[in-house]
Design a protein around this motif. Structure first.
Motif, PDB file in Angstrom:
ATOM      1  N   ARG A 159       0.827  -1.447  -0.343  1.00  0.00           N
ATOM      2  CA  ARG A 159       0.053  -0.282   0.042  1.00  0.00           C
ATOM      3  C   ARG A 159       0.580   1.079   0.404  1.00  0.00           C
ATOM      4  NH1 ARG A 159      -1.786  -4.101   3.146  1.00  0.00           N
ATOM      5  NH2 ARG A 159      -0.618  -2.467   4.774  1.00  0.00           N
ATOM      6  N   SER A 160       1.734   1.693  -1.109  1.00  0.00           N
ATOM      7  CA  SER A 160       2.612   3.010  -1.290  1.00  0.00           C
ATOM      8  C   SER A 160       2.142   3.687  -1.401  1.00  0.00           C
ATOM      9  CB  SER A 160       3.931   2.773  -2.067  1.00  0.00           C
ATOM     10  OG  SER A 160       3.516   2.346  -3.395  1.00  0.00           O
ATOM     11  N   VAL A 161       2.724   4.779  -0.973  1.00  0.00           N
ATOM     12  CA  VAL A 161       2.672   6.066  -1.531  1.00  0.00           C
ATOM     13  C   VAL A 161       3.507   6.865  -2.524  1.00  0.00           C
ATOM     14  CG1 VAL A 161       2.548   8.526   0.157  1.00  0.00           C
ATOM     15  CG2 VAL A 161       2.003   7.190   1.040  1.00  0.00           C
ATOM     16  N   ARG A 162       3.038   7.036  -3.217  1.00  0.00           N
ATOM     17  CA  ARG A 162       3.046   8.057  -4.547  1.00  0.00           C
ATOM     18  C   ARG A 162       3.585   9.457  -4.190  1.00  0.00           C
ATOM     19  NH1 ARG A 162       2.323  11.130  -9.443  1.00  0.00           N
ATOM     20  NH2 ARG A 162       3.380  10.225 -11.423  1.00  0.00           N
ATOM     21  N   VAL A 163       5.344   9.290  -3.819  1.00  0.00           N
ATOM     22  CA  VAL A 163       5.850  10.831  -3.321  1.00  0.00           C
ATOM     23  C   VAL A 163       5.398  11.572  -5.055  1.00  0.00           C
ATOM     24  CG1 VAL A 163       7.676  11.965  -2.324  1.00  0.00           C
ATOM     25  CG2 VAL A 163       7.555   9.148  -2.049  1.00  0.00           C
ATOM     26  N   PRO A 164       4.731  12.945  -4.662  1.00  0.00           N
ATOM     27  CA  PRO A 164       5.145  13.547  -5.423  1.00  0.00           C
ATOM     28  C   PRO A 164       5.608  13.807  -6.170  1.00  0.00           C
ATOM     29  CG  PRO A 164       3.707  14.571  -3.467  1.00  0.00           C
ATOM     30  CD  PRO A 164       4.410  13.726  -2.851  1.00  0.00           C
ATOM     31  N   LEU A 165       5.674  14.282  -7.787  1.00  0.00           N
ATOM     32  CA  LEU A 165       7.379  14.281  -8.205  1.00  0.00           C
ATOM     33  C   LEU A 165       8.297  15.671  -8.135  1.00  0.00           C
ATOM     34  CD1 LEU A 165       6.345  12.461 -11.492  1.00  0.00           C
ATOM     35  CD2 LEU A 165       7.851  11.702  -9.890  1.00  0.00           C
ATOM     36  N   ARG A 166       6.964  16.383  -7.857  1.00  0.00           N
ATOM     37  CA  ARG A 166       7.542  17.889  -7.051  1.00  0.00           C
ATOM     38  C   ARG A 166       6.799  18.736  -5.950  1.00  0.00           C
ATOM     39  NH1 ARG A 166      10.545  21.781  -9.996  1.00  0.00           N
ATOM     40  NH2 ARG A 166      10.617  20.495 -11.997  1.00  0.00           N
ATOM     41  N   GLY A 167       7.554  19.355  -5.334  1.00  0.00           N
ATOM     42  CA  GLY A 167       6.923  19.863  -3.751  1.00  0.00           C
ATOM     43  C   GLY A 167       7.793  21.366  -4.132  1.00  0.00           C
ATOM     44  N   THR A 168       7.333  21.899  -2.489  1.00  0.00           N
ATOM     45  CA  THR A 168       8.378  22.815  -2.076  1.00  0.00           C
ATOM     46  C   THR A 168       9.457  22.526  -2.397  1.00  0.00           C
ATOM     47  OG1 THR A 168       5.949  24.132  -0.749  1.00  0.00           O
ATOM     48  CG2 THR A 168       8.498  24.724  -0.791  1.00  0.00           C
ATOM     49  N   GLY A 169      10.107  23.344  -2.504  1.00  0.00           N
ATOM     50  CA  GLY A 169      11.888  22.759  -2.599  1.00  0.00           C
ATOM     51  C   GLY A 169      12.500  21.388  -2.876  1.00  0.00           C
ATOM     52  N   TYR A 170      11.659  21.126  -3.362  1.00  0.00           N
ATOM     53  CA  TYR A 170      12.482  19.665  -4.645  1.00  0.00           C
ATOM     54  C   TYR A 170      11.421  19.122  -5.434  1.00  0.00           C
ATOM     55  CZ  TYR A 170       8.511  16.675  -3.194  1.00  0.00           C
ATOM     56  OH  TYR A 170       7.042  15.466  -3.239  1.00  0.00           O
ATOM     57  N   ALA A 171      11.882  18.326  -6.160  1.00  0.00           N
ATOM     58  CA  ALA A 171      11.837  17.310  -7.072  1.00  0.00           C
ATOM     59  C   ALA A 171      12.673  17.076  -7.741  1.00  0.00           C
ATOM     60  CB  ALA A 171      12.156  18.829  -8.760  1.00  0.00           C
ATOM     61  N   PHE A 172      11.648  15.114  -8.553  1.00  0.00           N
ATOM     62  CA  PHE A 172      12.129  14.266  -8.554  1.00  0.00           C
ATOM     63  C   PHE A 172      12.831  14.319 -10.348  1.00  0.00           C
ATOM     64  CE2 PHE A 172       9.494  12.238  -5.355  1.00  0.00           C
ATOM     65  CZ  PHE A 172      10.161  11.127  -4.945  1.00  0.00           C
ATOM     66  N   PHE A 173      14.197  14.163 -10.375  1.00  0.00           N
ATOM     67  CA  PHE A 173      14.948  14.288 -11.410  1.00  0.00           C
ATOM     68  C   PHE A 173      14.156  13.574 -12.758  1.00  0.00           C
ATOM     69  CE2 PHE A 173      19.025  13.681  -8.494  1.00  0.00           C
ATOM     70  CZ  PHE A 173      19.257  15.555  -9.114  1.00  0.00           C
ATOM     71  N   LYS A 174      14.060  13.982 -14.244  1.00  0.00           N
ATOM     72  CA  LYS A 174      13.127  13.486 -14.850  1.00  0.00           C
ATOM     73  C   LYS A 174      13.198  12.099 -15.343  1.00  0.00           C
ATOM     74  CE  LYS A 174      12.678  18.031 -17.621  1.00  0.00           C
ATOM     75  NZ  LYS A 174      12.977  18.792 -19.043  1.00  0.00           N
ATOM     76  N   HIS A 175      14.491  11.779 -15.424  1.00  0.00           N
ATOM     77  CA  HIS A 175      14.733   9.779 -15.330  1.00  0.00           C
ATOM     78  C   HIS A 175      13.648  10.075 -15.122  1.00  0.00           C
ATOM     79  CE1 HIS A 175      18.122  10.457 -13.032  1.00  0.00           C
ATOM     80  NE2 HIS A 175      17.748   9.578 -12.805  1.00  0.00           N
TER      81      HIS A 175
END
Length: 565
Positions: free
Chosen positions: A61-77
């Motif tokens: 029952r994992s949680v999808r971490v938002p790809l972008r948020g205040t002060g952070y962002a996942f890399f595109k790949h």
């Protein structure tokens, strides 16, 4: 303890992480538990669940971490990999770290790499990251003009803090320190590790002292920042590992040491759950008792070892087998006396053999005494009805225990097994002798017959008769295996040759190279649990960091090595 435990569980319930509070856990110890209460206690939680170890677990029952948020962002790949799933705690951690750094450094954006796959488990990019509690975070940098830059991907930095790609980038000590402080100061989760290269750690620690970070936080930084010993040095990103949340620990999330004293892992709630599950073991319904044993196994409930040991003598075969499996998984040596007692009562050969094999799960030198007792006098450990039975499995297990814990002193006990009529026993004994002595006979005992077999056995007898110095025997074995070692192993040249021998494909050579290195340098390393390549990397880094400083200490003999050079 009960009041504290219930307070923790109620708090988890209040934030929606936990299923409604099981009534069974709140009942006084003297009251019996109904089937409904037992089933409720053994039901799955409602939120995300990190299950098992970080390197061999899963994520429910994992949680999808938002790809972008205040002060952070996942890399595109990372979007293509879909490795942006974690526990609810991990999602909150990433969001808070980004927000805190944004408040301190308005132009900074934390670059996020892999977390876990949606259901966890192993991925093509990581051996760990299997349970939603690991996250890779990029390092901040400064360009050649002195301007602060946000990372667009991972970038490797050398000991001079310069990027290895030749583009003139520099490790941004100040901002990376602010980043790791934001992680360590997060009180909503427990950060166990922030893996990074040792020289990057030292640069940040020095900056922390200059910044005036208080002593307690400085101590935590020094412990949590760590260059891993069984993986790459992490000179291009921070690998952050969180402890199990309190609730996930109650349902099968597993932490390895070290366990930092400043992190509240919910011991009271854990003990309350173990106690409640243990009460189900007295329920009249067999299926509930078996399920309770399964849960105790899942959460590695060491406090339940006495109760599980008692079930080994149960007339219900299914319950006894489940209890033995739980004891094996828990791996607490406190179970050994109870297992031996059950072994002495066992009249069924298969059950007795299974009990004896379970001893291999306990990593303790106490097992050496058990193995030598059996090889000297099987009757001391077995029921009288099994004295004349086929002891093949017991002999193989005993040889395996001597392979793991035996010394030159116990090696002669393996010689009679080389003439055993069972080829499997011969193989186990010969393997143990190779591991103890760093030697290998030619021809192999188990693969030869007649005179060739007798000649191989005679060779082993002569080897053990002629050698009294185990340390010298190991050195001779490595020489015969092709490693050019001098008589004085304390020279830098010979230490480097031993480190090279650690990567030898032959397990008995690699294992004993580690033993000799531990003895020579005083830096004791367990040769099991790591690959030979990981062990070699460990020793190479250790030598790079320590130079010849170890020569100032007198050589010591680690456990199992008799006599230092």
């Amino acid at each position: 303890m009960w009041a504290q435990a219930l307070a923790l569980i109620i708090a988890l319930d209040a934030v929606g992480k936990m299923a409604p509070l099981p009534s069974g856990i709140t009942k006084p110890a003297g009251e019996s538990m109904t089937r409904a209460e037992a089933n409720e206690l053994m039901s799955e939680p409602t939120g995300s669940l990190s299950r098992g170890w970080t390197s061999s677990g899963s994520l429910d029952r994992s949680v999808r971490v938002p790809l972008r948020g205040t002060g952070y962002a996942f890399f595109k790949h990372i979007r293509g990999r879909e490795t942006y799933y974690g526990t609810a705690e991990m999602a909150g951690f990433v969001a808070r770290v980004g927000a805190r750094l944004k408040a301190a450094e308005p132009d900074s954006v934390v670059g996020i790499g892999n977390v876990s796959l949606r259901k966890g488990g192993r991925s093509r990019w990581h051996r760990s990251h299997q349970t939603g509690r690991d996250v890779d975070i990029a390092m901040f940098l400064i360009d050649r003009r002195g301007k602060a830059r946000n990372p667009k991907d991972f970038r490797s930095f050398g000991p001079d803090l310069k990027s290895r790609d030749g583009r003139g980038m520099t490790f941004d000590v100040a901002r990376n320190l602010s980043l790791v402080l934001a992680m360590i100061e997060d009180m909503d989760v427990g950060v166990q590790w922030i893996f990074c290269a040792e020289y990057l750690k030292q640069a940040m620690l020095e900056a922390a002292r200059t910044r005036g970070v208080d002593d307690e936080l400085l101590k935590r930084l020094g412990r949590v920042l760590h260059q891993p010993t069984d993986a790459l040095p992490h000179d291009d990103h921070f690998h952050v590992r969180l402890y199990c949340s309190v609730e996930d620990r109650l349902y099968g999330c597993l932490d390895r040491p070290p366990l930092w004293s400043w992190v509240d892992r919910g011991d009271a709630a854990y003990e309350a759950r173990v106690s409640a599950l243990s009460r189900i073991l007295a329920h009249e319904a067999l299926d509930l008792r078996v399920d309770a044993v399964g849960w105790l196994k899942r959460i590695r409930a060491s406090p339940a070892v006495p109760a599980l040991v008692a079930l080994l003598n149960s007339e219900e075969e299914k319950l006894a087998r489940a209890s033995l499996g739980a004891l094996r998984a828990i791996g607490d040596p406190a179970a050994i006396p109870g297992i031996l007692e059950a072994l002495s009562r066992a009249k069924d050969l298969k059950w007795a053999s299974r009990l004896f094999r379970t001893l291999t799960a306990f990593w303790t030198h106490d097992n050496l005494a058990v193995a030598t007792r059996f090889l000297a006098s099987p009757q001391e450990l077995l029921h009288t009805e099994l004295h004349a039975a086929d002891h093949t499995d017991f002999l193989i297990t005993s040889a395996g225990l001597l392979e793991r814990f035996g010394t030159l002193k116990e090696a002669p006990m393996l010689l009679p097994l080389l003439d055993n009529r069972r080829r499997s026993v011969q193989t186990a004994a010969e393997k143990a002798l190779r591991r103890i002595t760093a030697h290998s006979s030619s021809p192999k005992v188990a693969s030869s017959k007649g005179r060739r077999h007798d000649r191989a056995v005679k060779w082993w007898r002569k080897l053990l008769t002629d050698q009294e110095d185990w340390h010298g025997l190991l050195r001779l074995g490595l020489r015969r295996a092709g490693h050019k070692l001098g008589d004085d192993l304390t020279t830098s040249k010979n230490v480097k040759r031993l480190i090279k021998a650690v990567d030898d494909r032959r397990a008995y050579v690699s294992h004993n190279a580690v033993r000799l290195l531990s003895s020579v340098t005083g830096h004791e390393v367990e040769p099991y649990f790591r690959s030979r390549r990981a062990l070699r990397r460990h020793w190479e880094r250790w030598l790079e960091q320590n130079g010849d400083s170890w020569k100032e200490r007198p050589p010591q003999a680690p456990a199992g090595i008799q006599g230092a050079p």
